[in-house]
Enzyme design. Structure first.
Site, PDB file in Angstrom:
ATOM      1  N   GLY A   6       0.739  -1.261   0.000  1.00 49.94           N
ATOM      2  CA  GLY A   6       0.000   0.000   0.000  1.00 49.94           C
ATOM      3  C   GLY A   6       0.768   1.309   0.000  1.00 49.94           C
ATOM      4  N   GLY A  12       2.991   2.516  -2.189  1.00 49.51           N
ATOM      5  CA  GLY A  12       3.526   2.954  -3.480  1.00 49.51           C
ATOM      6  C   GLY A  12       2.910   4.246  -4.001  1.00 49.51           C
ATOM      7  N   CYS A  58      -0.077   3.478  -6.159  1.00 53.68           N
ATOM      8  CA  CYS A  58      -0.819   2.344  -5.613  1.00 53.68           C
ATOM      9  C   CYS A  58      -2.105   2.852  -4.982  1.00 53.68           C
ATOM     10  CB  CYS A  58       0.072   1.724  -4.542  1.00 53.68           C
ATOM     11  SG  CYS A  58      -0.787   0.653  -3.428  1.00 53.68           S
TER      12      CYS A  58
HETATM   13  P1  5GP Z   1       7.056   3.780  -5.282  1.00 54.97           P
HETATM   14  O1  5GP Z   1       8.558   3.719  -5.166  1.00 54.97           O
HETATM   15  O2  5GP Z   1       6.615   4.300  -6.600  1.00 54.97           O
HETATM   16  O3  5GP Z   1       6.435   4.510  -4.116  1.00 54.97           O
HETATM   17  O4  5GP Z   1       6.535   2.275  -5.139  1.00 54.97           O
HETATM   18  C1  5GP Z   1       6.912   1.265  -6.044  1.00 54.97           C
HETATM   19  C2  5GP Z   1       6.189  -0.012  -5.672  1.00 54.97           C
HETATM   20  O5  5GP Z   1       4.766   0.122  -5.791  1.00 54.97           O
HETATM   21  C3  5GP Z   1       6.469  -1.200  -6.597  1.00 54.97           C
HETATM   22  O6  5GP Z   1       7.718  -1.786  -6.371  1.00 54.97           O
HETATM   23  C4  5GP Z   1       5.303  -2.128  -6.262  1.00 54.97           C
HETATM   24  O7  5GP Z   1       5.538  -2.875  -5.085  1.00 54.97           O
HETATM   25  C5  5GP Z   1       4.179  -1.168  -5.992  1.00 54.97           C
HETATM   26  N1  5GP Z   1       3.241  -1.088  -7.128  1.00 54.97           N
HETATM   27  C6  5GP Z   1       3.540  -0.926  -8.430  1.00 54.97           C
HETATM   28  N2  5GP Z   1       2.420  -0.871  -9.191  1.00 54.97           N
HETATM   29  C7  5GP Z   1       1.382  -1.020  -8.339  1.00 54.97           C
HETATM   30  C8  5GP Z   1      -0.039  -1.058  -8.515  1.00 54.97           C
HETATM   31  O8  5GP Z   1      -0.588  -0.913  -9.607  1.00 54.97           O
HETATM   32  N3  5GP Z   1      -0.786  -1.253  -7.397  1.00 54.97           N
HETATM   33  C9  5GP Z   1      -0.214  -1.408  -6.170  1.00 54.97           C
HETATM   34  N4  5GP Z   1      -1.008  -1.612  -5.118  1.00 54.97           N
HETATM   35  N5  5GP Z   1       1.125  -1.349  -5.956  1.00 54.97           N
HETATM   36  C10 5GP Z   1       1.908  -1.159  -7.024  1.00 54.97           C
END
Ligand code: 5GP
Length: 345
Positions: A181, A183, A186
């Protein structure tokens, strides 16, 4: 129903308290870590920051650029075998120290993983990534991959609690990916109400993993270099970044111009954008949908990487850590109600 009353913390809830230090310059700080993995028994040396296995960020181009900084890239699972072949043909063997192969748990994913591992036996990291690392079937899948590849370093996730970290390590994972959660693209918390603040998840899961000789990746929720430093300070062995590495020349995503400014599209791997692109192939990727956003175009990724690594080095000097390895031992978090001064935005 039960309520746990201790407060769980995200990166924005804390700052790191400075400590007396003998270091005079951040250039003295060593960010290279050496890990020996509990199950594969392999040893790896590098800067433990990983590009996320999203199709906009986990690209071959990002892998090449990050390898120059001794970092890792979890290459997304949508490249064809032919694309892999031409990438490997062009690169030299040292690239295998800096790339992970990503896989889901469907029979198609397993078949493709087997083909890739056969074609490129020098691949040494497999990252098994699912919506919900809590399913019994997932643990079984990890066990199966471990049996088949006894000396490959296995990453499995995502989970956010210590007992599941332990179960995955006992099933054969070397490194457990932590984060549900947080991301940037996300929407799990919005759609399902499920999640766990990322700093507490990192602290608790690192503790559980280290007890068994395993390691963790803090995955998601880092928006600024200080967050990456806080994740390491909380005990993360690796930190995975999506949004912070999006929007560069090496990232994928369409370049668009709006009112004279350039942007690149970035989206969650279970967003409508990803779904339509991969024709349902990623429907199971995450428990809920992701967002599609435009991030300002930022040029070559190496400038951003230097900014992030410079930030972490500087954190180390503030707490007197000569190397990244010492950072968590020297970290005291203070709970706060303020972060940066926003007067000028
Ligand atoms: P960020 O660094 O952008 O905050 O988080 C990256 C992470 O978000 C990814 O490694 C993956 O675990 C998660 N993530 C990527 N795409 C999605 C998505 O469509 N839904 C959700 N719930 N998580 C995602």
């Amino acid at each position: 129903m039960r309520i746990e009353s201790d407060i769980k913390l995200g990166f924005k809830d804390v700052l790191i308290r400075p400590k007396r230090s003998t270091l005079s310059s951040r250039s003295q700080v060593d960010l290279v870590r050496t890990y020996t993995f509990v199950n594969s028994k392999r040893t790896w040396k590098g800067v433990p920051v990983i590009a996320a296995n999203m199709d906009t960020v986990g690209t071959f181009e990002v892998a090449k650029a990050l390898a120059e900084h001794k970092m890792l890239c979890a290459v997304h699972k949508h490249y064809t075998l032919e694309q892999w072949q031409s990438f490997v043909d062009e690169a030299d063997d040292s690239i295998f120290d800096h790339i992970m192969v990503s896989s889901g748990t469907s029979s198609n994913d397993m078949a493709k993983l087997n083909q890739l591992m056969t074609a490129h036996p020098k691949l040494q990291f497999i990252c098994i990534d699912v919506a919900n690392g809590y399913a019994e079937a997932f643990v079984e899948f990890v066990r199966k991959v471990r049996q088949q590849y006894p000396d490959v370093t296995l990453i499995a996730g995502n989970v956010v609690t210590g007992e599941m970290v332990e179960e995955l390590i006992l099933a054969g994972a070397d490194v457990v990916k932590v984060g549900i959660g947080p991301g940037s693209v996300c929407t799990t918390r919005v759609k399902t109400g499920v999640g766990y603040p990322q700093l507490s998840a990192t602290i608790e899961c690192a503790d559980a993993a280290h007890g068994l000789g395993g390691l963790i990746i803090s995955d998601g929720g880092c928006a600024i270099p200080g967050d990456v430093a806080k994740a390491f300070g909380g005990g993360a062995d690796f930190v995975m970044l999506g949004g912070m590495l999006a929007g560069h020349d090496e990232s994928a995503g369409d370049l668009v111009e709006v009112e004279g400014k350039q942007y690149k599209t970035f989206y969650g791997m279970s967003s409508a954008t990803a779904m339509s692109k991969h024709a349902g192939g990623v429907a199971e990727y995450r428990a809920s949908e992701g967002k599609t956003v435009k991030v300002p175009y930022r040029g070559p990724i190496s400038a951003t990487v230097l900014d992030i690594l410079g930030g972490i080095r500087s954190t180390c000097t503030y707490v007197g850590a000569l190397s990244l390895k010492e950072l968590s031992k020297r970290t005291t978090f203070i709970m706060v109600r303020e972060q940066e001064n926003q007067v000028f935005g």
